[in-house]
Scaffold this motif. Sequence first.
Motif, mmCIF file in Angstrom:
data_model
loop_
_atom_site.group_PDB
_atom_site.id
_atom_site.type_symbol
_atom_site.label_atom_id
_atom_site.label_comp_id
_atom_site.label_asym_id
_atom_site.label_seq_id
_atom_site.Cartn_x
_atom_site.Cartn_y
_atom_site.Cartn_z
ATOM 1 N N ASN A 1 49.793 35.766 -12.160
ATOM 2 C CA ASN A 1 49.326 36.509 -13.353
ATOM 3 C C ASN A 1 50.028 37.801 -15.044
ATOM 4 O OD1 ASN A 1 47.433 35.544 -11.752
ATOM 5 N ND2 ASN A 1 45.727 36.332 -12.903
ATOM 6 N N GLU B 1 51.337 34.913 -7.304
ATOM 7 C CA GLU B 1 50.097 34.916 -8.006
ATOM 8 C C GLU B 1 50.866 35.088 -9.504
ATOM 9 O OE1 GLU B 1 45.965 37.982 -9.031
ATOM 10 O OE2 GLU B 1 46.324 36.778 -7.539
ATOM 11 N N ARG C 1 41.403 32.245 -6.984
ATOM 12 C CA ARG C 1 42.946 31.755 -7.339
ATOM 13 C C ARG C 1 43.410 30.403 -7.763
ATOM 14 N NH1 ARG C 1 46.737 32.941 -3.007
ATOM 15 N NH2 ARG C 1 48.099 34.623 -4.076
ATOM 16 N N TYR D 1 46.879 31.190 -10.393
ATOM 17 C CA TYR D 1 46.462 31.949 -11.019
ATOM 18 C C TYR D 1 45.086 32.410 -11.197
ATOM 19 C CZ TYR D 1 45.942 34.257 -15.909
ATOM 20 O OH TYR D 1 45.842 34.826 -17.425
ATOM 21 N N ARG D 2 44.740 33.400 -11.124
ATOM 22 C CA ARG D 2 43.397 34.243 -10.722
ATOM 23 C C ARG D 2 43.029 34.612 -11.768
ATOM 24 N NH1 ARG D 2 41.173 36.963 -6.464
ATOM 25 N NH2 ARG D 2 43.753 37.800 -5.666
#
Length: 229
Positions: free
Chosen positions: A199, A197, A173, A163-164
């Motif tokens: 998000n 990622e 990240r 998750y950023r």
Amino acid sequence: MSIEALTIEVNGHALMLSSERAAFDPLLKTLFIADAHFGKDAVFRARGIPVPAGTTGETLARLGALVAMHRPESVVFLGDLLHARESHADETLDALAAWRAQHRALRLVLVEGNHDRHAGALPAAFGVDVVKEPHRLGPWALCHHPQTAEGAYALAGHEHPVYRLATRRDSVRLPCFRFGPRAGVLPAFGAFTGGFEVNGNVRGESVYVIAGERVFPLSGRSSSTIAAS
């Protein structure tokens, strides 16, 4: 090595999320590990890419610390235990054999993943039981590929979720656990793995981010209780 764990409730069952990117079921005394990718550094070097050695030893040290902390009876690998056929290099197998010799009482189970099929099985002397997904254990359907299963909550890997988190000037990240109504995904355990990622893909899910020695829920997105619908 300092390890912190956050206990959450998933569909009525306790699950401890570790800052070392693993999950532990205290009732079943079972440790869940996704995507160890042992021997990935050896694979890269065999293919002419000069990466440093030692990531298998680092990953095994973290696994040993988790075993010392939780004292599980079983470890279930949720796929991709080995990275590729070149993971059978002597340096990797010797490190795995030394670790296994120190933990002979542990039952080791591998839910076969896509990399495992290409890498080939470890020698029988390692004592790893290989099963197909979904593998039922207590309240869980244990998988490599994220999916749902009738009558159980699925735990999977494969995705390597990160998750950023961002400010105006910088971003980072971080590996994360993600839990939906019927299935959850663990972060990649291996020391030499990338990340996908997530998000834009976590609406309606509970997300727990790992930052250093901490595991914490994303504000406004996560709960300590995940109930199946």
